[in-house]
Design a protein around this motif. Structure first.
Motif, PDB file in Angstrom:
ATOM      1  N   LEU A   2       0.852  -1.189   0.000  1.00 33.03           N
ATOM      2  CA  LEU A   2       0.000   0.000   0.000  1.00 33.03           C
ATOM      3  C   LEU A   2       0.886   1.236   0.000  1.00 33.03           C
ATOM      4  O   LEU A   2       1.813   1.345   0.807  1.00 33.03           O
ATOM      5  CB  LEU A   2      -0.892  -0.002   1.244  1.00 33.03           C
ATOM      6  N   GLU A   3       0.574   2.155  -0.921  1.00 36.56           N
ATOM      7  CA  GLU A   3       1.368   3.378  -1.017  1.00 36.56           C
ATOM      8  C   GLU A   3       0.446   4.536  -1.364  1.00 36.56           C
ATOM      9  O   GLU A   3      -0.356   4.437  -2.302  1.00 36.56           O
ATOM     10  CB  GLU A   3       2.432   3.216  -2.098  1.00 36.56           C
ATOM     11  N   ARG A   5       0.441   8.849  -2.069  1.00 38.88           N
ATOM     12  CA  ARG A   5       1.344   9.933  -2.410  1.00 38.88           C
ATOM     13  C   ARG A   5       0.574  11.243  -2.546  1.00 38.88           C
ATOM     14  O   ARG A   5      -0.457  11.307  -3.219  1.00 38.88           O
ATOM     15  CB  ARG A   5       2.077   9.634  -3.735  1.00 38.88           C
ATOM     16  N   ASP A  21       2.516  11.477   2.317  1.00 41.80           N
ATOM     17  CA  ASP A  21       3.041  10.265   1.678  1.00 41.80           C
ATOM     18  C   ASP A  21       3.136   9.168   2.727  1.00 41.80           C
ATOM     19  O   ASP A  21       3.501   9.431   3.880  1.00 41.80           O
ATOM     20  CB  ASP A  21       4.440  10.504   1.094  1.00 41.80           C
ATOM     21  N   LEU A  22       2.855   7.924   2.291  1.00 40.63           N
ATOM     22  CA  LEU A  22       2.895   6.809   3.234  1.00 40.63           C
ATOM     23  C   LEU A  22       3.097   5.521   2.460  1.00 40.63           C
ATOM     24  O   LEU A  22       2.510   5.338   1.391  1.00 40.63           O
ATOM     25  CB  LEU A  22       1.576   6.737   4.017  1.00 40.63           C
ATOM     26  N   THR A  23       3.930   4.630   2.996  1.00 41.15           N
ATOM     27  CA  THR A  23       4.158   3.324   2.390  1.00 41.15           C
ATOM     28  C   THR A  23       4.015   2.238   3.453  1.00 41.15           C
ATOM     29  O   THR A  23       4.555   2.363   4.550  1.00 41.15           O
ATOM     30  CB  THR A  23       5.560   3.237   1.758  1.00 41.15           C
ATOM     31  N   VAL A  24       3.261   1.191   3.120  1.00 39.80           N
ATOM     32  CA  VAL A  24       3.053   0.061   4.027  1.00 39.80           C
ATOM     33  C   VAL A  24       3.432  -1.213   3.288  1.00 39.80           C
ATOM     34  O   VAL A  24       2.905  -1.486   2.205  1.00 39.80           O
ATOM     35  CB  VAL A  24       1.582  -0.032   4.486  1.00 39.80           C
ATOM     36  N   GLU A  25       4.346  -1.983   3.873  1.00 42.44           N
ATOM     37  CA  GLU A  25       4.714  -3.269   3.297  1.00 42.44           C
ATOM     38  C   GLU A  25       3.870  -4.380   3.915  1.00 42.44           C
ATOM     39  O   GLU A  25       3.343  -4.244   5.020  1.00 42.44           O
ATOM     40  CB  GLU A  25       6.201  -3.557   3.565  1.00 42.44           C
ATOM     41  N   ASP A  28       3.561  -5.341   7.779  1.00 41.56           N
ATOM     42  CA  ASP A  28       3.874  -4.187   8.626  1.00 41.56           C
ATOM     43  C   ASP A  28       2.751  -3.923   9.631  1.00 41.56           C
ATOM     44  O   ASP A  28       1.569  -4.126   9.337  1.00 41.56           O
ATOM     45  CB  ASP A  28       4.042  -2.915   7.792  1.00 41.56           C
ATOM     46  N   MET A  58      -3.190   6.505  -4.728  1.00 41.57           N
ATOM     47  CA  MET A  58      -2.973   5.349  -3.863  1.00 41.57           C
ATOM     48  C   MET A  58      -2.762   4.119  -4.734  1.00 41.57           C
ATOM     49  O   MET A  58      -3.511   3.901  -5.688  1.00 41.57           O
ATOM     50  CB  MET A  58      -4.154   5.123  -2.919  1.00 41.57           C
ATOM     51  N   ARG A  59      -1.741   3.348  -4.402  1.00 43.52           N
ATOM     52  CA  ARG A  59      -1.502   2.071  -5.060  1.00 43.52           C
ATOM     53  C   ARG A  59      -1.706   0.966  -4.027  1.00 43.52           C
ATOM     54  O   ARG A  59      -1.103   0.986  -2.950  1.00 43.52           O
ATOM     55  CB  ARG A  59      -0.081   2.007  -5.622  1.00 43.52           C
ATOM     56  N   GLN A 208       6.641   0.014  12.274  1.00 43.55           N
ATOM     57  CA  GLN A 208       6.902   1.349  11.767  1.00 43.55           C
ATOM     58  C   GLN A 208       6.060   2.356  12.551  1.00 43.55           C
ATOM     59  O   GLN A 208       4.942   2.049  12.961  1.00 43.55           O
ATOM     60  CB  GLN A 208       6.545   1.451  10.278  1.00 43.55           C
TER      61      GLN A 208
END
Length: 245
Positions: A2-3, A5, A21-25, A28, A58-59, A208
């Motif tokens: 999940l990303e 921007r 902005d935020l990135t989740v693997e 996580d 959002m991706r 995180q």
């Protein structure tokens, strides 16, 4: 996994999100911290399209969304893969715990009742509520109601669960039972994005940590880095004031 921007969101003249902005693997557990009014809950709601962002992308699992213009089909696709746990439980007052968990499976996913009930019982057992399936929300404590809400979320077999201040409406003695369920989910590898004021959870369970203020991400890093040696003075001041460990 999940990303997002450059997410912006305003309510009238009030700009609540100012380019987040935020990135989740996958796997996580991301804790979002910050003072009241920093935009934490609005960000979470925009990511599940409970609010419509003014702009941003959002991706999710490789699929791209324009957050201001996502179609109903795209939103339905996303919501089948995510779940949301609300601060105020959002249980149907006229339905039992079991019925609250099965409702979305039967109505939204058109699952046969017997299959839905089997899944619901397993979810209730996972959160320690299998002996309360026939109880209505008014017969349950706040902590028990929130555990039913978590059971409803995990019954949908989501790829990620969004938690919006899941313990803030609870008395302190009931908070631990909900956090224990969330800790168990984290240990099992569930991907979670958690808006919280529980510093112990952020420090000891999350992988995180994101600190937000005034609609922007001030700092992000691992929980060890954020609690051990935050880079930004504002982060240090917030954690010093709120972290009692």
């Amino acid at each position: 996994m999940l990303e997002v921007r450059d997410v912006h969101k305003s309510f009238g003249s009030l700009e609540v999100l100012r380019g987040v902005d935020l990135t989740v693997e996958k796997g996580d557990v991301v804790a979002i911290l910050g003072p009241s009014g920093s935009g934490k809950t609005t960000l979470l709601r925009c990511m599940n399209f409970l609010e419509t962002a003014g702009s941003g992308t959002m991706r999710f699992d490789g699929k791209m969304f324009e957050m201001a213009r996502a179609s109903r089909k795209d939103i339905a696709w996303l919501r089948k893969r995510t779940a949301f746990v609300f601060q105020s439980y959002n249980l149907f007052r006229n339905k039992t715990a079991l019925q609250n968990v099965t409702e979305g499976l039967i109505v939204a996913r058109r699952m046969p009742r017997a299959e839905a009930e089997a899944i619901a019982w397993r979810a209730l057992e996972k959160v320690g509520m299998s002996d309360r399936g026939a109880h209505y929300p008014h017969q349950l404590s706040g902590g028990q109601q929130q555990r039913v809400a978590i059971a409803r979320a995990i019954a949908a077999d989501p790829e990620i669960i969004f938690f919006d201040e899941p313990t803030s409406a609870l008395d302190p003695e009931l908070t631990g039972e909900v956090l224990a369920v969330m800790r168990q989910l984290a240990e099992e590898g569930m991907t979670m994005l958690v808006v919280t004021h529980e510093m112990g959870f952020a420090r000891n369970v999350s992988s995180q940590v994101i600190f937000m203020e005034n609609g922007v991400v001030v700092e992000a890093g691992t929980s060890a880095q954020m609690f051990g040696s935050p880079r930004q003075a504002r982060t240090r001041a917030f954690l010093h004031t709120n972290d009692q460990n």
